[in-house]
Design a protein around this motif. Structure first.
Motif, PDB file in Angstrom:
ATOM      1  N   SER A   1     138.520   3.925  61.527  1.00  0.00           N
ATOM      2  CA  SER A   1     138.684   5.339  61.196  1.00  0.00           C
ATOM      3  C   SER A   1     138.086   6.249  62.249  1.00  0.00           C
ATOM      4  N   SER A   2     136.878   5.904  62.714  1.00  0.00           N
ATOM      5  CA  SER A   2     136.204   6.741  63.708  1.00  0.00           C
ATOM      6  C   SER A   2     135.127   5.928  64.403  1.00  0.00           C
ATOM      7  N   PRO A   3     134.979   6.028  65.742  1.00  0.00           N
ATOM      8  CA  PRO A   3     133.927   5.281  66.438  1.00  0.00           C
ATOM      9  C   PRO A   3     132.525   5.788  66.092  1.00  0.00           C
ATOM     10  N   ARG A   4     132.444   6.966  65.479  1.00  0.00           N
ATOM     11  CA  ARG A   4     131.142   7.507  65.064  1.00  0.00           C
ATOM     12  C   ARG A   4     130.701   6.946  63.713  1.00  0.00           C
ATOM     13  N   LEU A   5     131.653   6.505  62.907  1.00  0.00           N
ATOM     14  CA  LEU A   5     131.363   6.137  61.525  1.00  0.00           C
ATOM     15  C   LEU A   5     130.427   4.935  61.376  1.00  0.00           C
ATOM     16  N   PRO A   6     130.482   3.910  62.245  1.00  0.00           N
ATOM     17  CA  PRO A   6     129.540   2.787  62.086  1.00  0.00           C
ATOM     18  C   PRO A   6     128.065   3.194  62.136  1.00  0.00           C
ATOM     19  N   PHE A   7     127.744   4.328  62.780  1.00  0.00           N
ATOM     20  CA  PHE A   7     126.347   4.784  62.805  1.00  0.00           C
ATOM     21  C   PHE A   7     125.843   5.124  61.401  1.00  0.00           C
ATOM     22  N   VAL A   8     126.748   5.456  60.501  1.00  0.00           N
ATOM     23  CA  VAL A   8     126.354   5.789  59.128  1.00  0.00           C
ATOM     24  C   VAL A   8     125.730   4.583  58.433  1.00  0.00           C
TER      25      VAL A   8
END
Length: 412
Positions: A169-176
């Motif tokens: 979905s987004s490369p930023r989302l795994p940081f969540v």
């Protein structure tokens, strides 16, 4: 009025303190690899930014660099200011710095947050190692060190799977995913109590456990023994990290779909190691530390001996499974021995040294393995590794045999 059960009667896996420490152990594997599935997406997102290629490739190992530097200092603070405050503060810092990549605007700031994440990991790993020594002794301590490896392996499997889904979905989302650690805090707050300001004798009386004098004052040569353990653990982790760092290229060289086969191989490694570690407590009770080392290094040697037959898919999976089992049986020994030989007042420092050796081994692994593979190829490198591990396993088996003979002679 019913009398409450004493802590001694409670199986270690039902003890709230042990559960909290296993939760802390899952954060170690979450620290580095969780964002791996997002790297390609991050590269596209920050394309054109100065030094983007280099910084993105450093995002995964960045926490390891800080852990290597900061872990001994964290161990000093754990011994000086207490285990509980360092553990809880480390988890809070982990949540903040780990999830920062989700909202920070530029790559340099994300990289800085990854370095700060390493400080949090150092605080967590050193304090939880000291707490294992403070809370548990004997078979319970051995069982918990094995359960922690299981928690790391199963946690890694879950977190990496989630990260793969989120990265679509987004490369930023795994940081969540790092933010999930905030759910650990209320439970840890309730069950983790400070121990460093309580004498070991009082702890033993409260928990109905007899503590030997060596548990308080440590082995007379404890510093040298911890240093030797650190060197062996550094080498063990350096070898083990041949799997995540070199297996994808080995499989690609053989003509496999490296992404699919690497996922299968490392997934099998994690699951096999997680299951094997559940039995570590029993194995150590029957075979002792030397026997567990012999079995662990023997399985790792078998795994690396099988991998050169990688033209067969079964060999890849079997080799990965054997390495995972061996690593899971050898690694708990390091913490168990360190806690046995170090004085109770220096357990934080011992944990810091061992934590440094783990992450230093991980960081150095590709720098040493890549030249070997370039010069001799994958097969010779794996066979040489198998020979080295087999030699260590044989030495440990001889030590175990000598211990058995010595015990038998005393009984006679």
């Amino acid at each position: 009025m019913t009398q409450s059960r004493s802590p001694k009667e409670i199986p270690v896996w039902q003890d709230g303190r042990a559960i909290a420490l296993m939760m802390a152990a899952t954060l170690m594997v979450m620290a580095n690899a969780t964002i791996s599935p997002a790297l390609a997406g991050l590269e596209r997102a920050f394309m054109g930014q100065a030094n983007a290629d280099l910084l993105i490739r450093l995002l995964v190992p960045a926490p390891s660099l800080t852990v290597v530097i900061f872990a001994p200092l964290a161990g000093y603070f754990v011994d000086r200011y207490g285990r509980r405050v360092m553990l809880l503060s480390g988890v809070v810092l982990f949540v903040i710095t780990g999830s920062a990549g989700f909202y920070l605007p530029d790559l340099e700031m994300i990289f800085a947050s990854r370095l700060a994440l390493g400080i949090a990991v150092a605080m967590i790993m050193t304090s939880q190692t000291a707490l294992i020594g403070d809370y548990f002794t004997g078979e319970k301590r051995s069982a918990l060190t094995g359960l922690q490896i299981s928690a790391r392996n199963f946690g890694g499997f879950v977190f990496l799977t989630l990260a793969g889904w989120f990265a679509v979905s987004s490369p930023r989302l795994p940081f969540v995913i790092y933010g999930l650690a905030v759910l650990y805090l209320p439970f840890m707050w309730l069950v983790i109590k400070e121990t460093s300001d309580v004498s070991t004798k009082n702890q033993a009386a409260a928990s109905h456990v007899k503590i030997e004098a060596s548990e308080t004052y440590g082995h007379k040569s404890w510093k040298g023994l911890i240093a030797a353990l650190a060197v062996l653990q550094l080498m063990t982790n350096m070898i083990f990290f041949l799997m995540p760092t070199q297996l994808p290229f080995f499989l690609d060289n053989l003509g496999y779909d490296s992404a699919v086969m690497t996922g299968a191989g490392l997934g099998a490694l994690s699951l096999a190691g997680g299951c094997a570690a559940l039995f570590y407590g029993r194995i150590k009770r029957v075979m002792g530390y030397a026997g567990a080392y012999a079995l662990g290094y023997g399985f790792m040697a078998l795994g690396f001996a099988i991998l050169p037959f990688g033209e067969n898919v079964i060999a890849i999976i079997a080799g990965s499974v054997a390495v995972g089992i061996g690593f899971a049986l050898a690694v708990p020994n390091f913490v168990g021995i360190a806690l046995q030989v170090a004085p109770s007042s220096r357990r934080g420092m011992a944990g810091g040294v061992l934590t440094t050796s783990v992450f230093l081994g991980q960081f150095c692994s590709p720098f040493l393995s890549t030249p070997s593979i370039t010069s001799f190829g994958y097969n010779i490198t794996y066979q040489g590794t198998a020979l080295l591990l087999g030699t260590i396993a044989l030495m440990a088996a001889v030590k175990r045999g000598m211990d058995v003979l010595s015990l038998h002679a005393k009984q006679v």
